[in-house]
Design a protein around this motif. Sequence first.
Motif, short mmCIF file in Angstrom:
data_model
loop_
_atom_site.label_atom_id
_atom_site.label_comp_id
_atom_site.label_asym_id
_atom_site.label_seq_id
_atom_site.Cartn_x
_atom_site.Cartn_y
_atom_site.Cartn_z
N ILE A 1 -5.65 -1.56 6.52
CA ILE A 1 -5.71 -2.05 5.14
C ILE A 1 -5.63 -3.56 5.13
O ILE A 1 -6.39 -4.24 4.43
CB ILE A 1 -4.60 -1.42 4.30
CG1 ILE A 1 -4.86 0.08 4.10
CG2 ILE A 1 -4.49 -2.13 2.94
CD1 ILE A 1 -3.73 0.82 3.41
N THR B 1 0.72 4.57 0.68
CA THR B 1 -0.18 5.52 1.34
C THR B 1 0.63 6.51 2.17
O THR B 1 1.73 6.19 2.63
CB THR B 1 -1.19 4.78 2.23
OG1 THR B 1 -1.99 5.73 2.95
CG2 THR B 1 -0.50 3.88 3.24
N SER C 1 -3.56 3.65 8.04
CA SER C 1 -2.96 2.54 8.76
C SER C 1 -2.83 1.29 7.88
O SER C 1 -3.80 0.86 7.25
CB SER C 1 -3.81 2.21 9.99
OG SER C 1 -3.48 0.95 10.51
N ILE C 2 -1.64 0.70 7.87
CA ILE C 2 -1.41 -0.54 7.12
C ILE C 2 -2.15 -1.69 7.79
O ILE C 2 -2.65 -2.61 7.12
CB ILE C 2 0.10 -0.83 7.04
CG1 ILE C 2 0.83 0.35 6.39
CG2 ILE C 2 0.35 -2.12 6.25
CD1 ILE C 2 0.28 0.79 5.04
N THR C 3 -2.25 -1.68 9.10
CA THR C 3 -3.00 -2.71 9.81
C THR C 3 -4.46 -2.68 9.39
O THR C 3 -5.08 -3.73 9.18
CB THR C 3 -2.87 -2.50 11.32
OG1 THR C 3 -1.48 -2.55 11.68
CG2 THR C 3 -3.63 -3.56 12.09
N GLY D 1 2.79 -3.54 9.17
CA GLY D 1 1.52 -3.60 9.86
C GLY D 1 1.56 -4.61 11.00
O GLY D 1 2.53 -5.38 11.13
N ASP E 1 3.82 0.71 12.24
CA ASP E 1 2.58 1.24 11.69
C ASP E 1 1.85 2.15 12.67
O ASP E 1 1.23 1.69 13.62
CB ASP E 1 1.67 0.07 11.29
CG ASP E 1 0.37 0.54 10.66
OD1 ASP E 1 0.38 1.62 10.03
OD2 ASP E 1 -0.65 -0.17 10.79
N VAL F 1 0.36 -8.05 3.58
CA VAL F 1 0.15 -6.63 3.28
C VAL F 1 1.24 -5.82 3.98
O VAL F 1 1.52 -6.01 5.16
CB VAL F 1 -1.24 -6.16 3.75
CG1 VAL F 1 -1.41 -4.67 3.51
CG2 VAL F 1 -2.34 -6.95 3.05
N ALA G 1 0.85 -1.20 0.00
CA ALA G 1 0.00 0.00 0.00
C ALA G 1 0.88 1.24 0.00
O ALA G 1 1.60 1.48 0.96
CB ALA G 1 -0.92 0.00 1.22
N GLY H 1 3.19 -1.70 4.01
CA GLY H 1 3.17 -0.32 3.55
C GLY H 1 4.43 0.00 2.78
O GLY H 1 5.52 -0.48 3.12
N THR I 1 1.91 -8.02 9.41
CA THR I 1 2.86 -8.19 8.31
C THR I 1 3.95 -9.19 8.71
O THR I 1 4.61 -9.03 9.74
CB THR I 1 3.52 -6.84 7.94
OG1 THR I 1 2.51 -5.89 7.62
CG2 THR I 1 4.45 -7.02 6.75
N HIS J 1 5.78 3.55 1.20
CA HIS J 1 5.55 4.96 0.95
C HIS J 1 6.65 5.51 0.05
O HIS J 1 7.72 5.90 0.51
CB HIS J 1 5.48 5.71 2.28
CG HIS J 1 5.13 7.15 2.14
ND1 HIS J 1 5.43 8.09 3.09
CD2 HIS J 1 4.49 7.83 1.15
CE1 HIS J 1 5.00 9.27 2.70
NE2 HIS J 1 4.44 9.14 1.52
#
Length: 283
Positions: A125, A117, A121-123, A155, A182, A135, A115, A137, A158, A139
């Motif tokens: 998502i 983003t 929050s990646i958690t 996350g 996260d 999943v 993600a 993150g 993860t 950036h």
Amino acid sequence: MDLRRFGVIGAGIMGCGVAQAIARAGSPVELIDLDDDRLQAAQRTLRSNIRQQKFFDRSAPPVDDQLALIRMTTCYDGLAEVDFVVENVTEEWDAKAGVYARLDAVCKPECVYAANTSAISITRIGAATKRRDRVVGMHFMNPVAMKPTVEVIRGHHTSARTLDAAAAFLKSIGKAGVVVEDMPGFVSNRVLMLTINEAVFLVQDGVAAAAEVDRIFRECFGHPMGPLETADLIGIDTILKSLERLYEAYWDTKFRPAPLLRKMVDAGLHGRKSGAGFHSYAS
């Protein structure tokens, strides 16, 4: 880790930058957006950006060879065989959640979702998918081609294997990653958005003009760009959305967007992409 095929969701500035980096590395990539108009605009952006990159990087593959590796489509079916997907849609929860539902319906179980983003929050998502452990993150900074390092966010669920996949993907496109935990905004945007927002308040309150604020950061602190130039590069609308997400996440008034930001977004002054923001970019 063997990653051969890639998908990118969202053909805006960031999505085009990620797709370009993948094609530059010689790998095929599916670039997906909502409609043909957006994809045609992405095609023009990619051709221009790859030509510019080729001018500075003579070792890069020919422009047409890179473009041939980027398949542009509105259909998710081509993601059935990809190993790694980078999602770059707008900072709106409903839009992101809808994308991950579509990905789960198509992607193979071992596919990793990254993600891209600024503040979500990646958690959260991960919880919107059937593979929370896969999943992560990721950036990316703008412009993607010029930034050697990516903020990687772990996350709650993860896995170490997913972090390894993220590192392998970044290495394959010539970038490094810094792993952080996260919390909305992570490291970069919890600091950067506050800096930009306070700079906007300075302009709004008449303390200094935008050019003076940016000059102080460039000439006194040695920053390559001032905070308002950075805001124009990112997009004033994106800055506003990021601050709104941070305010919603923390309920802390320090993230309250400056009213001038909302006024500029309403006026269509979105920065470089619209031709004007805190500075003018008319040709």
